[in-house]
Motif scaffolding. Structure first.
Motif, short mmCIF file in Angstrom:
data_model
loop_
_atom_site.label_atom_id
_atom_site.label_comp_id
_atom_site.label_asym_id
_atom_site.label_seq_id
_atom_site.Cartn_x
_atom_site.Cartn_y
_atom_site.Cartn_z
N LYS A 156 0.66 -1.21 0.03
CA LYS A 156 0.11 0.00 -0.14
C LYS A 156 0.99 1.23 0.12
O LYS A 156 1.76 1.34 0.55
N GLN A 157 0.32 2.17 -0.70
CA GLN A 157 1.47 3.43 -1.06
C GLN A 157 0.45 4.54 -0.05
O GLN A 157 -0.50 4.65 0.29
N ILE A 158 1.67 4.97 0.87
CA ILE A 158 1.16 6.05 1.95
C ILE A 158 2.18 6.86 2.15
O ILE A 158 3.09 7.08 1.63
N THR A 159 1.55 7.99 2.91
CA THR A 159 2.41 9.31 3.17
C THR A 159 3.37 8.89 4.43
O THR A 159 3.32 8.03 5.05
N GLU B 166 1.21 9.14 7.43
CA GLU B 166 0.82 7.70 7.70
C GLU B 166 1.48 6.64 8.40
O GLU B 166 1.17 6.09 9.10
N PHE B 167 2.62 6.58 7.80
CA PHE B 167 3.59 5.52 8.14
C PHE B 167 4.02 5.80 9.46
O PHE B 167 4.10 4.92 10.42
N TRP C 126 1.13 4.67 11.79
CA TRP C 126 1.05 3.17 11.70
C TRP C 126 2.18 2.44 12.33
O TRP C 126 1.81 1.47 12.88
N GLU D 212 8.40 10.95 0.81
CA GLU D 212 7.90 9.96 0.89
C GLU D 212 8.75 8.55 1.42
O GLU D 212 8.48 7.51 1.32
#
Length: 206
Positions: free
Chosen positions: A7-10, A13-14, A17, A80
Motif C-alpha cells: 500500500k502506498q502511504i504518506t 501515515e507511516f 502506523w 515519501e
C-alpha cells in the motif's frame, strides 16, 4: 530479503502506523512500507563495535554531551521516505530546530546530523543506491557504507569482491567516496583523529 507491504502511504501515515514495540524494523521507501531484514549476529557485532568506537571518539574530541548516538531515530530525507539508520551521530545543539524530535525521534534537517552509518546486509542495494542518493540529496555531510561481508556489487567493492568501508563526504552537494580495505586506516572528515582500521571492523564481523 526485505519485504514490501504494497500500500502506498504518506510519511505521516507511516509514522502513525509504525508499531511502538515490535521486534521487526520498518522503513518507508518511496511511499511503500518495507520490512527490514533481521540483523545477523555478525551485523549486530559490527554495529555495536562501531558505536563503541564512535562514542570514544566523541569523548576524545571533547564533544561529549554535544554529539550523541541515539538508540533509535527516523531520518526523513524526502516526503515519501523514512529510514532508521544503523548508527547516527547527532548534534544535540541543532535538535532544537527539529520540531518532531522530542515526541517522535524524527530528523528532518541535515544540520542535526554529523554522520550516518549503514552496515550492509541482504538489503545491500538500498545502502549503495537509494539511501546514498537520498542522504546526498538531503545534505548529510558524511555517510559510511560498512560492507564487512563483501555483499555489494563489484562496481562498488571490486572484482573479486572484498570487504570494503566506503566513506562518502559531501563536497559541493555531491558525495566524494573514499574506500578502505584490508590494511588501511579509516579516514573520517567528522572524526579526523579516529584511530580505527578496516581490519578491526572486519575481524568483528567474522
Amino acid at each position: 530479503m526485505t519485504q514490501a507491504l504494497p500500500k502506498q502511504i504518506t510519511f505521516d501515515e507511516f509514522i502513525e502506523w509504525l508499531p511502538e514495540s515490535s521486534e521487526v524494523r520498518y522503513e518507508l521507501h518511496d511511499g511503500v512500507i518495507v520490512e527490514m531484514p533481521k540483523p545477523t549476529g555478525q551485523h549486530s557485532n559490527v554495529t555495536g563495535f562501531l558505536i563503541e568506537e564512535l562514542v570514544l571518539a566523541i569523548i576524545q574530541i571533547g564533544k561529549r554531551g554535544i554529539w550523541t548516538i541515539p538508540r533509535e531515530s527516523i531520518v526523513k530525507p524526502t516526503s515519501e521516505s523514512g529510514y532508521e539508520p544503523d548508527i547516527i551521530v547527532l548534534n544535540q545543539q541543532a535538535l532544537s530546530s527539529e520540531h518532531r524530535w522530542e515526541n517522535e525521534s524524527i530528523i528532518e534537517n541535515a544540520a542535526s546530523v554529523k554522520l550516518i552509518v549503514e552496515v550492509v546486509s541482504s538489503n545491500r542495494r538500498d545502502d549503495y543506491y537509494k539511501k546514498r542518493a537520498d542522504y546526498e540529496e538531503m545534505g548529510i555531510p558524511e555517510y559510511w557504507i560498512v560492507d564487512y561481508a563483501a555483499l555489494g556489487g563489484r562496481a562498488f567493492i571490486g572484482n573479486p569482491k572484498q570487504p570494503t568501508i566506503s566513506v562518502c563526504q559531501l563536497v559541493e552537494g555531491e558525495y566524494q567516496v573514499s574506500q578502505f580495505r584490508q590494511g588501511s586506516r579509516i579516514q573520517s572528515p567528522t572524526f579526523p583523529e579516529l584511530n580505527l582500521t578496516a581490519d578491526q571492523v572486519f575481524r568483528v564481523g567474522r
